[in-house]
Motif scaffolding. Structure first.
Motif, PDB file in Angstrom:
ATOM      1  N   ASN A 220     -25.205  20.867   4.486  1.00  0.00           N
ATOM      2  CA  ASN A 220     -25.506  19.680   3.502  1.00  0.00           C
ATOM      3  C   ASN A 220     -24.988  19.859   1.973  1.00  0.00           C
ATOM      4  O   ASN A 220     -24.623  18.525   0.762  1.00  0.00           O
ATOM      5  CB  ASN A 220     -26.866  19.565   3.103  1.00  0.00           C
ATOM      6  CG  ASN A 220     -28.010  19.683   4.297  1.00  0.00           C
ATOM      7  OD1 ASN A 220     -27.456  18.871   5.091  1.00  0.00           O
ATOM      8  ND2 ASN A 220     -29.317  19.957   4.459  1.00  0.00           N
ATOM      9  N   PHE A 221     -24.738  21.046   1.568  1.00  0.00           N
ATOM     10  CA  PHE A 221     -24.217  21.108  -0.030  1.00  0.00           C
ATOM     11  C   PHE A 221     -22.603  20.398   0.354  1.00  0.00           C
ATOM     12  O   PHE A 221     -22.037  20.271  -0.548  1.00  0.00           O
ATOM     13  CB  PHE A 221     -24.036  22.363  -0.159  1.00  0.00           C
ATOM     14  CG  PHE A 221     -23.502  22.833  -1.485  1.00  0.00           C
ATOM     15  CD1 PHE A 221     -23.738  22.642  -2.427  1.00  0.00           C
ATOM     16  CD2 PHE A 221     -22.420  23.606  -1.642  1.00  0.00           C
ATOM     17  CE1 PHE A 221     -23.342  22.862  -3.731  1.00  0.00           C
ATOM     18  CE2 PHE A 221     -21.582  24.110  -2.401  1.00  0.00           C
ATOM     19  CZ  PHE A 221     -21.803  23.761  -3.455  1.00  0.00           C
ATOM     20  N   THR A 227     -20.731  11.708   0.304  1.00  0.00           N
ATOM     21  CA  THR A 227     -21.665  11.142  -0.296  1.00  0.00           C
ATOM     22  C   THR A 227     -22.164  10.780  -0.619  1.00  0.00           C
ATOM     23  O   THR A 227     -22.463   9.517  -1.155  1.00  0.00           O
ATOM     24  CB  THR A 227     -23.047  11.567   0.534  1.00  0.00           C
ATOM     25  OG1 THR A 227     -23.364  12.860   0.036  1.00  0.00           O
ATOM     26  CG2 THR A 227     -22.529  11.997   2.192  1.00  0.00           C
ATOM     27  N   THR A 228     -21.307  11.377  -2.611  1.00  0.00           N
ATOM     28  CA  THR A 228     -21.515  10.568  -3.215  1.00  0.00           C
ATOM     29  C   THR A 228     -20.528   9.221  -3.998  1.00  0.00           C
ATOM     30  O   THR A 228     -19.813   9.799  -4.137  1.00  0.00           O
ATOM     31  CB  THR A 228     -21.572  12.093  -4.869  1.00  0.00           C
ATOM     32  OG1 THR A 228     -22.131  13.258  -4.067  1.00  0.00           O
ATOM     33  CG2 THR A 228     -22.239  11.973  -5.892  1.00  0.00           C
ATOM     34  N   ASN A 323     -22.270  27.436  -4.208  1.00  0.00           N
ATOM     35  CA  ASN A 323     -21.388  26.674  -4.759  1.00  0.00           C
ATOM     36  C   ASN A 323     -20.270  28.093  -4.881  1.00  0.00           C
ATOM     37  O   ASN A 323     -18.767  28.415  -5.217  1.00  0.00           O
ATOM     38  CB  ASN A 323     -21.686  27.082  -6.072  1.00  0.00           C
ATOM     39  CG  ASN A 323     -20.227  25.897  -7.266  1.00  0.00           C
ATOM     40  OD1 ASN A 323     -19.732  25.084  -6.121  1.00  0.00           O
ATOM     41  ND2 ASN A 323     -19.906  26.214  -7.781  1.00  0.00           N
ATOM     42  N   ASP A 324     -20.644  30.001  -4.885  1.00  0.00           N
ATOM     43  CA  ASP A 324     -19.901  30.611  -4.094  1.00  0.00           C
ATOM     44  C   ASP A 324     -19.135  30.207  -2.959  1.00  0.00           C
ATOM     45  O   ASP A 324     -18.293  31.736  -2.814  1.00  0.00           O
ATOM     46  CB  ASP A 324     -21.025  31.544  -4.351  1.00  0.00           C
ATOM     47  CG  ASP A 324     -21.334  32.211  -5.858  1.00  0.00           C
ATOM     48  OD1 ASP A 324     -20.335  31.443  -6.776  1.00  0.00           O
ATOM     49  OD2 ASP A 324     -22.057  32.271  -6.203  1.00  0.00           O
ATOM     50  N   GLN A 366      -7.532  14.298  -5.647  1.00  0.00           N
ATOM     51  CA  GLN A 366      -7.677  14.801  -7.112  1.00  0.00           C
ATOM     52  C   GLN A 366      -9.581  14.002  -7.730  1.00  0.00           C
ATOM     53  O   GLN A 366      -9.552  14.645  -8.432  1.00  0.00           O
ATOM     54  CB  GLN A 366      -6.600  13.780  -7.843  1.00  0.00           C
ATOM     55  CG  GLN A 366      -5.493  14.991  -8.298  1.00  0.00           C
ATOM     56  CD  GLN A 366      -4.822  13.108  -8.417  1.00  0.00           C
ATOM     57  OE1 GLN A 366      -4.545  12.144  -8.724  1.00  0.00           O
ATOM     58  NE2 GLN A 366      -2.825  14.027  -8.911  1.00  0.00           N
ATOM     59  N   ARG A 367      -9.255  12.952  -6.649  1.00  0.00           N
ATOM     60  CA  ARG A 367     -10.583  12.363  -6.498  1.00  0.00           C
ATOM     61  C   ARG A 367     -12.033  13.514  -6.621  1.00  0.00           C
ATOM     62  O   ARG A 367     -13.346  13.487  -6.879  1.00  0.00           O
ATOM     63  CB  ARG A 367     -10.932  11.229  -6.084  1.00  0.00           C
ATOM     64  CG  ARG A 367     -10.103  10.169  -7.625  1.00  0.00           C
ATOM     65  CD  ARG A 367     -10.962   9.837  -8.389  1.00  0.00           C
ATOM     66  NE  ARG A 367      -9.828   8.816  -9.821  1.00  0.00           N
ATOM     67  CZ  ARG A 367     -10.554   8.779 -10.054  1.00  0.00           C
ATOM     68  NH1 ARG A 367     -11.390   9.469 -11.423  1.00  0.00           N
ATOM     69  NH2 ARG A 367      -9.402   8.601 -11.678  1.00  0.00           N
ATOM     70  N   MET A 368     -11.776  13.623  -5.589  1.00  0.00           N
ATOM     71  CA  MET A 368     -13.009  14.873  -4.250  1.00  0.00           C
ATOM     72  C   MET A 368     -13.301  15.993  -5.494  1.00  0.00           C
ATOM     73  O   MET A 368     -12.408  17.258  -5.338  1.00  0.00           O
ATOM     74  CB  MET A 368     -13.091  15.168  -3.424  1.00  0.00           C
ATOM     75  CG  MET A 368     -12.750  13.962  -2.216  1.00  0.00           C
ATOM     76  SD  MET A 368     -13.909  12.349  -2.561  1.00  0.00           S
ATOM     77  CE  MET A 368     -14.971  13.429  -1.827  1.00  0.00           C
ATOM     78  N   PRO A 369     -14.218  15.809  -6.031  1.00  0.00           N
ATOM     79  CA  PRO A 369     -14.272  17.732  -7.064  1.00  0.00           C
ATOM     80  C   PRO A 369     -14.398  19.033  -6.111  1.00  0.00           C
ATOM     81  O   PRO A 369     -14.806  18.683  -4.362  1.00  0.00           O
ATOM     82  CB  PRO A 369     -16.441  17.522  -7.146  1.00  0.00           C
ATOM     83  CG  PRO A 369     -17.023  16.367  -6.429  1.00  0.00           C
ATOM     84  CD  PRO A 369     -15.567  15.429  -5.743  1.00  0.00           C
ATOM     85  N   SER A 370     -14.028  19.692  -6.557  1.00  0.00           N
ATOM     86  CA  SER A 370     -13.756  20.758  -5.383  1.00  0.00           C
ATOM     87  C   SER A 370     -15.264  22.223  -5.392  1.00  0.00           C
ATOM     88  O   SER A 370     -15.934  22.112  -6.696  1.00  0.00           O
ATOM     89  CB  SER A 370     -13.799  21.853  -6.491  1.00  0.00           C
ATOM     90  OG  SER A 370     -12.688  23.310  -5.886  1.00  0.00           O
TER      91      SER A 370
END
Length: 371
Positions: A220-221, A227-228, A323-324, A366-370
């Motif tokens: 899900n993470f 999905t955002t 996030n790690d 570039q648009r998708m957050p890491s």
């Protein structure tokens, strides 16, 4: 004067050895290193005898050996067998207009052929096993044990000498193996052997809960980035731009792309390793070309080629949050065609049914957050 306990010295003897006194002392700097057991007097002695037994439990007894089921690499004679099998296959029986059924049937047949020539075996791994331990050294150890139980001192001496020479030879061979990896410019294998030699375990995933629950949380993470909704990635409204027909791929183009696949590429969800695709490119180019062109004519990618095995890799030594973890996706080898065209090696233009479009000059990376 300070007591011996204050400087870390331990006395394993806790009982009296002569009357109510303990004149004989044994000291050690390791806690619970020995276990003292009283024994009867020796002859006319007025003191008890002591039997010190090491309380240390060997590593081999602390941890039970683990059994792993491994799939060995394809033997040298397996690739020619696969090439003959694919060359003699009548691929016309797989042709149909249903894209999903056609692609899944072809990949399942290739996977079945690979499994028929792949050797799967179970091995036992002991916690104290040295990397230089070979079957020859194990044979010498068993011979030494048999000679010791026989009571023949000459045979036991000869077996010990043979074992000592065998261990030295095995260590020399292992050292030469690592040196050859360094001289042959194979840093990946060299560091893997060094980590095995130094017992380096690396990062371990924290088991905060059940594996199923943790996998679902990670899933899900990682998926929430897809999905955002982003303002620039919203689907266009009332835009009907006819797209040019997708160019059909040629068999020689697909063959050239398959031969460029990294042979060390691990098998993805389809179960087909990269070395099979590369070595059998001539035999598989025809049927895969038809599959790719069928997918382009339908303006759709089969679901079996869009799946991936995601492995979470820790970013830091200590894991505090989801996030790690860094997601590493293991995709099917045959999905390489959907990312680039063999002719131009550039991204293939998406069909008109694409749900969103990116602004000019920006990429999805570039648009998708890491994470």
């Amino acid at each position: 004067m300070c007591s011996i306990a204050s400087i870390g010295i331990k006395a394993p003897v806790k009982f009296a050895t002569r009357g109510k006194n303990t004149p004989d002392r044994v000291y050690t700097n390791i806690k619970h290193a020995y276990r003292a057991t009283p024994l009867p007097h020796l002859g006319q002695s007025d003191q008890l005898s002591m039997f010190l037994v090491p309380a240390h439990t060997p590593l081999r007894k602390q941890t039970k050996p683990t059994t792993h089921t491994i799939t060995t690499t394809l033997p040298a004679e397996a690739l020619p067998q696969l090439q003959d099998c694919f060359a003699c296959t009548d691929w016309r029986v797989f042709e149909q207009q249903d894209l999903e059924a056609h692609t899944e049937t072809v990949l399942s047949y290739i996977r079945t052929c690979v499994e028929n020539v792949t050797v799967t075996k179970q091995i036992r791994i002991f916690p104290n096993r040295k990397p230089w331990m070979t079957s020859e050294v194990q044979t010498l150890i068993r011979a030494r044990n048999v000679a010791f139980k026989s009571g023949n001192s000459n045979l036991y001496r000869t077996a010990r000498t043979s074992l000592r020479k065998g261990i030295h030879q095995a260590k020399r061979v292992y050292r030469r193996k690592i040196e050859d990896l360094f001289h042959n410019n194979s840093p990946r294998k060299m560091w893997k052997e060094i980590q095995t030699l130094s017992n380096y375990r690396g990062h371990t995933l924290s088991n905060t809960g059940s594996s199923r629950t943790q996998a679902e949380e990670l899933n899900n993470f990682f998926a929430h980035f897809e999905t955002t909704a982003h303002p620039l990635l919203q689907p266009p409204h009332n835009v009907s731009t006819p797209s040019p027909p997708s160019p059909m791929l040629q068999e020689h183009e697909v063959r050239r792309t398959l031969r460029a696949v990294n042979p060390r590429k691990a098998a993805g969800p389809d179960g087909i390793p990269g070395i099979v695709v590369r070595e059998c490119a001539s035999e598989l180019a025809g049927i895969l070309t038809k599959s790719f062109n069928l997918s382009r004519s339908h303006a759709s990618v089969p679901s079996c080629l869009k799946s991936a095995t995601v492995v979470p890799i820790p970013k830091t030594s200590s894991i505090d949050s989801l996030n790690d973890y860094r997601p590493v996706a293991l995709t099917p080898v045959n999905s390489v065609w959907s990312h680039s065209s063999p002719t131009t090696s550039k991204p293939v233009s998406l069909p008109a049914s694409t749900p969103f479009s990116l602004p000019a000059g920006e990429t999805d990376q570039q648009r998708m957050p890491s994470p």
